[in-house]
Enzyme design. Sequence first.
Site, PDB file in Angstrom:
ATOM      1  N   GLU A   4     -68.760  18.940  98.277  1.00 23.38           N
ATOM      2  CA  GLU A   4     -67.674  18.082  97.765  1.00 23.38           C
ATOM      3  C   GLU A   4     -67.997  16.588  97.785  1.00 23.38           C
ATOM      4  O   GLU A   4     -67.194  15.768  98.225  1.00 23.38           O
ATOM      5  CB  GLU A   4     -66.387  18.353  98.550  1.00 23.38           C
ATOM      6  CG  GLU A   4     -65.951  19.800  98.459  1.00 23.38           C
ATOM      7  CD  GLU A   4     -64.653  20.102  99.212  1.00 23.38           C
ATOM      8  OE1 GLU A   4     -64.205  19.261  99.988  1.00 23.38           O
ATOM      9  OE2 GLU A   4     -64.104  21.190  99.003  1.00 23.38           O
TER      10      GLU A   4
ATOM     11  N   ASN B   6     -72.384  22.351  96.549  1.00 26.45           N
ATOM     12  CA  ASN B   6     -71.144  23.113  96.374  1.00 26.45           C
ATOM     13  C   ASN B   6     -69.967  22.167  96.137  1.00 26.45           C
ATOM     14  O   ASN B   6     -69.834  21.156  96.831  1.00 26.45           O
ATOM     15  CB  ASN B   6     -70.913  23.913  97.671  1.00 26.45           C
ATOM     16  CG  ASN B   6     -69.824  24.955  97.585  1.00 26.45           C
ATOM     17  OD1 ASN B   6     -69.851  25.810  96.683  1.00 26.45           O
ATOM     18  ND2 ASN B   6     -68.880  24.915  98.516  1.00 26.45           N
TER      19      ASN B   6
ATOM     20  N   HIS C 216     -61.633  27.296  92.888  1.00 22.50           N
ATOM     21  CA  HIS C 216     -60.236  27.443  93.324  1.00 22.50           C
ATOM     22  C   HIS C 216     -59.373  27.116  92.111  1.00 22.50           C
ATOM     23  O   HIS C 216     -59.183  25.957  91.772  1.00 22.50           O
ATOM     24  CB  HIS C 216     -59.927  26.464  94.464  1.00 22.50           C
ATOM     25  CG  HIS C 216     -60.706  26.714  95.717  1.00 22.50           C
ATOM     26  ND1 HIS C 216     -60.504  27.836  96.497  1.00 22.50           N
ATOM     27  CD2 HIS C 216     -61.670  26.003  96.332  1.00 22.50           C
ATOM     28  CE1 HIS C 216     -61.324  27.794  97.539  1.00 22.50           C
ATOM     29  NE2 HIS C 216     -62.048  26.698  97.460  1.00 22.50           N
TER      30      HIS C 216
ATOM     31  N   GLU D  90     -66.137  30.295  96.317  1.00 27.75           N
ATOM     32  CA  GLU D  90     -64.850  30.291  97.044  1.00 27.75           C
ATOM     33  C   GLU D  90     -63.705  30.702  96.133  1.00 27.75           C
ATOM     34  O   GLU D  90     -62.613  30.127  96.171  1.00 27.75           O
ATOM     35  CB  GLU D  90     -64.570  28.895  97.634  1.00 27.75           C
ATOM     36  CG  GLU D  90     -65.684  28.374  98.523  1.00 27.75           C
ATOM     37  CD  GLU D  90     -65.384  27.017  99.152  1.00 27.75           C
ATOM     38  OE1 GLU D  90     -64.224  26.565  99.126  1.00 27.75           O
ATOM     39  OE2 GLU D  90     -66.333  26.397  99.671  1.00 27.75           O
TER      40      GLU D  90
ATOM     41  N   ASP E 135     -60.590  31.805  94.332  1.00 26.15           N
ATOM     42  CA  ASP E 135     -59.211  32.301  94.448  1.00 26.15           C
ATOM     43  C   ASP E 135     -58.440  31.795  93.242  1.00 26.15           C
ATOM     44  O   ASP E 135     -58.790  30.775  92.654  1.00 26.15           O
ATOM     45  CB  ASP E 135     -58.535  31.959  95.789  1.00 26.15           C
ATOM     46  CG  ASP E 135     -58.672  30.514  96.230  1.00 26.15           C
ATOM     47  OD1 ASP E 135     -58.775  29.614  95.371  1.00 26.15           O
ATOM     48  OD2 ASP E 135     -58.670  30.274  97.460  1.00 26.15           O
TER      49      ASP E 135
HETATM   50  C1  XIL Z   1     -60.768  25.706 104.117  1.00 27.23           C
HETATM   51  C2  XIL Z   1     -60.447  26.881 105.027  1.00 27.23           C
HETATM   52  O1  XIL Z   1     -60.171  28.004 104.240  1.00 27.23           O
HETATM   53  C3  XIL Z   1     -59.275  26.531 105.903  1.00 27.23           C
HETATM   54  O2  XIL Z   1     -59.082  27.542 106.892  1.00 27.23           O
HETATM   55  C4  XIL Z   1     -59.470  25.191 106.597  1.00 27.23           C
HETATM   56  O3  XIL Z   1     -58.295  24.840 107.295  1.00 27.23           O
HETATM   57  C5  XIL Z   1     -59.829  24.111 105.597  1.00 27.23           C
HETATM   58  O4  XIL Z   1     -60.969  24.514 104.845  1.00 27.23           O
HETATM   59  N1  XIL Z   1     -63.354  23.897 100.117  1.00 27.23           N
HETATM   60  C6  XIL Z   1     -64.272  24.313 101.065  1.00 27.23           C
HETATM   61  C7  XIL Z   1     -63.830  25.200 102.181  1.00 27.23           C
HETATM   62  O5  XIL Z   1     -65.466  24.042 100.927  1.00 27.23           O
HETATM   63  O6  XIL Z   1     -64.565  24.970 103.356  1.00 27.23           O
HETATM   64  C8  XIL Z   1     -62.364  25.042 102.436  1.00 27.23           C
HETATM   65  O7  XIL Z   1     -61.980  25.998 103.432  1.00 27.23           O
HETATM   66  C9  XIL Z   1     -61.554  25.207 101.161  1.00 27.23           C
HETATM   67  C10 XIL Z   1     -61.932  24.154 100.167  1.00 27.23           C
END
Ligand code: XIL
Length: 300
Positions: free
Chosen positions: A127, A169, A206, A235, A237
């Site tokens: 990020e 990422n 996401h 990741e 969702d």
């Molecule tokens: C999130 C986790 O799912 C949570 O449990 C935590 O509180 C915060 O982080 N991007 C990422 C992940 O790279 O590490 C994040 O995970 C979600 C967004």
Amino acid sequence: ASTLAAAAQQSGRYFGTAIAAGRLGDQTYTTIANREFDMITAENEMKIDATEPNRGQFNFSAGDRVYNWAVQNGKRVRGHTLAWHSQQPGWMQALSGSSLRQAMINHINGVMGHYRGKIYAWDVVNEAYADGNSGGRRDSNLQRTGNDWIEVAFRTARAADPSAKLCYNDYNIDNWNWAKTQGVYNMVRDFKQRGVPIDCVGLQSHFNSNSPYNSNYRTTIQSFAALGVDVQITELDIQGGSATTYANVVNDCLAVPRCTGITVWGVRDSDSWLGAGASPLLFDGNGNKKAAYNSVLNAL
Ligand code: XIL
């Protein structure tokens, strides 16, 4: 095939999930996770605050719980994450300049050294790009150490564990038309041209109403792959859990040979960082397969 992992393996890919160490005592959770997935990411346990809570004092207890559960069940592991502005321990938040730069290097060496030879791919940098229309870097304490911090992280990582794939990422780099996507694309192209070691790009993916799935997602995956890196959906969702959107994501990955696998960010809706109300995953809170599950399985 009758599981996500077996279905993904038919095309040489993996299908993963995020695992939380605190849920490994929940038998419904572990039964589904063990049956369906063959790649594991620790949801929080390998992050900077977890692995180096005090400067120079590493703690791998929670990370190892996730790692050992995965390997004992025959699964591979993605490492997440080594250099990030978020979930930094307090001591790191307080650093700047050359001492922060050195702390980042020491952190990468410490964590990658512990897991040396054991990780499929590391999210080396997470990020680092800004949202919005700038296409540039996010302001952060790491960015303020100098614009070369990302390539220093990748060079450090290559030396620390030459067997791991090294990924950049990020989220909101799914839509090919977005400035943030172009910013990351230009960085990866520059790294490949100059020989900075990078092997993969992680699309967090996401998807929600502010950052919806767009049909140009396949173009994004193809474009990164054409630079000579693997693409991993790291990741996934989808707010609302649309079965159609899930199928589109799978089909777009399968259309690109270098899209090597898909990870969903949790097992059941009730395990999601977004809350069960978002209904973003493939299993409901009771562990039942949702329509989105069948849609993914059929598409794989
Ligand atoms: C999130 C986790 O799912 C949570 O449990 C935590 O509180 C915060 O982080 N991007 C990422 C992940 O790279 O590490 C994040 O995970 C979600 C967004």
